[in-house]
Write an enzyme that holds these catalytic residues in place. Sequence first.
Site, PDB file in Angstrom:
ATOM      1  N   CYS A  92      22.172  46.564  15.007  1.00 32.65           N
ATOM      2  CA  CYS A  92      22.005  47.462  16.363  1.00 32.65           C
ATOM      3  C   CYS A  92      20.667  47.314  16.843  1.00 32.65           C
ATOM      4  CB  CYS A  92      22.660  48.686  16.376  1.00 32.65           C
ATOM      5  SG  CYS A  92      24.194  48.664  15.800  1.00 32.65           S
ATOM      6  N   HIS A 116      18.509  55.676  21.216  1.00 33.91           N
ATOM      7  CA  HIS A 116      19.459  54.918  20.612  1.00 33.91           C
ATOM      8  C   HIS A 116      20.744  55.661  20.873  1.00 33.91           C
ATOM      9  CE1 HIS A 116      21.133  51.670  18.336  1.00 33.91           C
ATOM     10  NE2 HIS A 116      21.460  52.706  17.160  1.00 33.91           N
ATOM     11  N   GLU A 135      17.218  61.064  15.397  1.00 33.13           N
ATOM     12  CA  GLU A 135      16.415  60.711  16.573  1.00 33.13           C
ATOM     13  C   GLU A 135      15.770  61.583  17.436  1.00 33.13           C
ATOM     14  OE1 GLU A 135      16.684  56.999  20.075  1.00 33.13           O
ATOM     15  OE2 GLU A 135      18.593  58.122  19.178  1.00 33.13           O
ATOM     16  N   LYS A 187      24.558  54.864  26.514  1.00 32.60           N
ATOM     17  CA  LYS A 187      25.847  54.550  25.576  1.00 32.60           C
ATOM     18  C   LYS A 187      26.901  55.453  26.044  1.00 32.60           C
ATOM     19  CE  LYS A 187      23.724  52.412  21.325  1.00 32.60           C
ATOM     20  NZ  LYS A 187      22.464  52.584  21.855  1.00 32.60           N
ATOM     21  N   HIS A 196      28.707  51.310  22.742  1.00 30.57           N
ATOM     22  CA  HIS A 196      27.607  50.619  21.912  1.00 30.57           C
ATOM     23  C   HIS A 196      27.804  49.138  21.923  1.00 30.57           C
ATOM     24  CE1 HIS A 196      24.607  50.173  18.801  1.00 30.57           C
ATOM     25  NE2 HIS A 196      24.990  51.051  17.938  1.00 30.57           N
ATOM     26  N   PHE A 200      22.249  49.407  11.308  1.00 31.81           N
ATOM     27  CA  PHE A 200      22.681  49.211   9.712  1.00 31.81           C
ATOM     28  C   PHE A 200      21.696  48.513   9.002  1.00 31.81           C
ATOM     29  CE2 PHE A 200      27.502  49.989  10.472  1.00 31.81           C
ATOM     30  CZ  PHE A 200      27.305  51.404  10.825  1.00 31.81           C
TER      31      PHE A 200
END
Length: 410
Positions: A165, A305, A316, A334, A339, A398
């Site tokens: 991502c 993010h 975050e 998002k 996403h 990831f």
Amino acid sequence: MSSPARTDVAVTGLGLVTPAGIGVAANWERISSGRSTASPDDNLTGLGVDFSCRVPGFDAGALLGRRNAWRLDRVAHLAIVAAREAVADAGLDPATWDGARVGVVVGSSFGGSATYEREQARLAEDGPDMISPLLMVMAPVNMTAGYLAIDQHALGPNLVVSTACAAGTSAIGTARHLLAAGMCDVVIAGGSESTITRTTMASLHRMGALSTRRDSPETASRPFDADRDGFVAGEGAGMLILERAADAQARQARVYAHVSGYGASADGHHPSSPHPEGDGAERAIRAALADAGVEPGDIGHVNAHGTATAMNDVTEARVIRRVLGDHPAVTSTKGVIGHLIGAAGAVEAAYTVLAVHHGSIPPTANLSSLDPEIELDVVAKDARPATLRAALSNSFGFGGQNAAVVVTAP
């Protein structure tokens, strides 16, 4: 605030194909409205999560020609349309430029996964003689950049970066390095992803990453909200035309903003969970600030993010507060588009560029009750006017792969 001229890279063109619409204008209007794009998805009927954020009204045959569309996976369809818009927006013409000095860097996590999944089913049902010979030039992750080179006569460095991502942001950072090294004069940089397949969605649901609000898809993606329960999968592409700032000035190009800093890191912690203290994310952000030559107090806006998962948002938020304090206006787009996996960072970097350019910070959709553990100024409800000298866009993936870019006013 100072920023070394030798590292400043100008953004001279943008192209966007996302659930918020086809084209930059449609995207900015929808993102600024804070209206979610999530809806039921007929291709996911029967699964535990049967909704997503798809690009509306995308007719690849009409946009690319039926023969071209038939020979390409949707991930390439989206990338090519976005790249064409970006190149035209920059006032450049592939028919006249020196293609050997034009690079392509695309971020993607899955490549042509829909094609691979379709052909795997065909193998199981009909046998090996029915497999398409085009599979090996449709599904591999590198082919999106390859097809962009063919379509745009871009004959310089050509590669795909695949950092989950964070891939779209990694692509922009890599492109910046290519320009600084003098390996090319223009780079088409961004990300593309189209992996809302039954297999992918079933796996994401099984690992608990997706929101399960099947009764209300439009309110499912809730970044930073106390009642968040996972992300909504989306698809799309975002492309930026990057040039050295001096070159853009020399040709009197319109400059949206500068990409002035890039940082990247690895958590080295867990395959899917962020480092509990946000160690890797913090190092990426600090590296981007140092690369840009800006101080934490210079950052007026963060496009986070912000996945709407329990662990990411709190981790975050703590990192942002620790590094930047509580003064930047934070948003997660998002909430509107879901996403976009490997394309997320590129699209969100483009939104950050537009925020700096327009002097407006989009709201975080579906945020009604800020998680008390998130001690930040999160923009909600309405877009917020702001004069921005510098902004930050974060991406984490990831594998513990982190990337961040600093965008500054030209």
